[in-house]
Write an enzyme that holds these catalytic residues in place. Structure first.
Site, PDB file in Angstrom:
ATOM      1  N   ASP A 157       0.674  -1.211   0.185  1.00  0.00           N
ATOM      2  CA  ASP A 157      -0.026  -0.117  -0.083  1.00  0.00           C
ATOM      3  C   ASP A 157       0.950   1.387   0.083  1.00  0.00           C
ATOM      4  OD1 ASP A 157      -2.266  -1.611   0.203  1.00  0.00           O
ATOM      5  OD2 ASP A 157      -2.444  -1.504   2.444  1.00  0.00           O
ATOM      6  N   TYR A 187       5.742  -8.524   8.496  1.00  0.00           N
ATOM      7  CA  TYR A 187       5.599  -7.326   8.772  1.00  0.00           C
ATOM      8  C   TYR A 187       5.735  -6.884  10.041  1.00  0.00           C
ATOM      9  CZ  TYR A 187       3.001  -7.757   4.342  1.00  0.00           C
ATOM     10  OH  TYR A 187       2.687  -8.173   2.995  1.00  0.00           O
ATOM     11  N   ARG A 234      -4.356  -4.662   7.093  1.00  0.00           N
ATOM     12  CA  ARG A 234      -5.236  -3.751   7.614  1.00  0.00           C
ATOM     13  C   ARG A 234      -6.536  -4.474   8.037  1.00  0.00           C
ATOM     14  NH1 ARG A 234      -6.933  -0.559   2.841  1.00  0.00           N
ATOM     15  NH2 ARG A 234      -5.514  -2.105   1.388  1.00  0.00           N
TER      16      ARG A 234
END
Length: 234
Positions: A55, A83, A189
């Site tokens: 993103d 991540y 997300r």
């Protein structure tokens, strides 16, 4: 092209690791890399592609392939991802990150570190995950985010993903930082949204860094500026 004793052949194919800057799309990185190579080396046309979207508001590792090696991009896309994610409890947004304005605020003062750690265990393993509406997923031939930005409702179908590792790194309410190892197709997300929903506090993704793709690590990636200097030293 040579760098530190290595010979590069962008036409036959090169495998490159980049640290994507904040605010850039993945296609921005691909376009910049292609432009730098073709201009510096005088190459007319060059295939360049990436092996996994990040993103715009995320930073971190991107795999970029050139020339004939672009045929192997799908192999790299299937690798697991790692991540470091920082989420903020007590607030929500339609996009589950800072791309859109806040649309809700909730109390988070009751949440304990122990409660979060226990909850994270429940999110490990194979599961169905609903992607964000603000995503590049195709729905009826159009990107989902196109519907979202037009204010149109769209039903997102769940995808099967796997969370291998989910560890609490920092706990400073309302901020919580996680270390995540997951399968391809996982939307961090959406994971953050689901964590906030389970806690009863709401949450959005404040910061995201991709630190690894399979065996390839961010520490071995180069910036766009460094790549430009490498090309200039041919």
């Amino acid at each position: 092209m040579k760098d530190a004793g290595r010979t590069f052949d962008f036409v036959n194919g090169e495998f490159l690791l980049f640290d994507k800057p904040y605010g850039w799309t993945s296609f921005d990185v691909v376009g910049k890399v292609r432009n730098l190579i073709t201009r510096q080396l005088g190459i007319g046309k060059l295939k360049v592609g990436h092996a996994g979207t990040l993103d715009p508001l995320a930073t971190g590792l991107m795999i970029v392939c050139t020339g004939k090696l672009t045929k192997k991009i799908q192999e790299f896309q299937g690798l697991d991802k790692r991540y470091i994610a920082t989420l903020e409890l007590g607030k929500t947004t339609p996009s589950f990150d800072l791309e859109t304005e806040f649309d809700g605020e909730y109390d988070y003062s009751f949440v304990t570190r122990q409660e979060i750690e226990k909850l994270l265990e429940q999110f490990c393993g194979e599961q169905e995950q609903i992607p964000p509406v603000y995503s590049a997923k195709y729905v009826n031939g159009e990107r989902a985010y196109e519907y979202a930005r037009k204010g149109k409702k769209v039903e997102m179908k769940p995808s099967v993903i796997r969370i291998y590792h989910l560890k609490l790194l920092e706990y400073h309410l309302p901020l919580v930082t996680l270390d995540i190892l997951c399968s391809k197709g996982t939307y961090i997300r959406s994971l953050v949204r689901d964590i906030g929903k389970s806690l009863g506090t709401g949450a959005y993704l404040k910061e995201l860094v991709r630190t690894a793709i399979g065996p390839y690590e961010l520490k071995n990636a180069m910036s766009i500026d460094l790549f430009k200097k490498v090309l200039q030293n041919i």
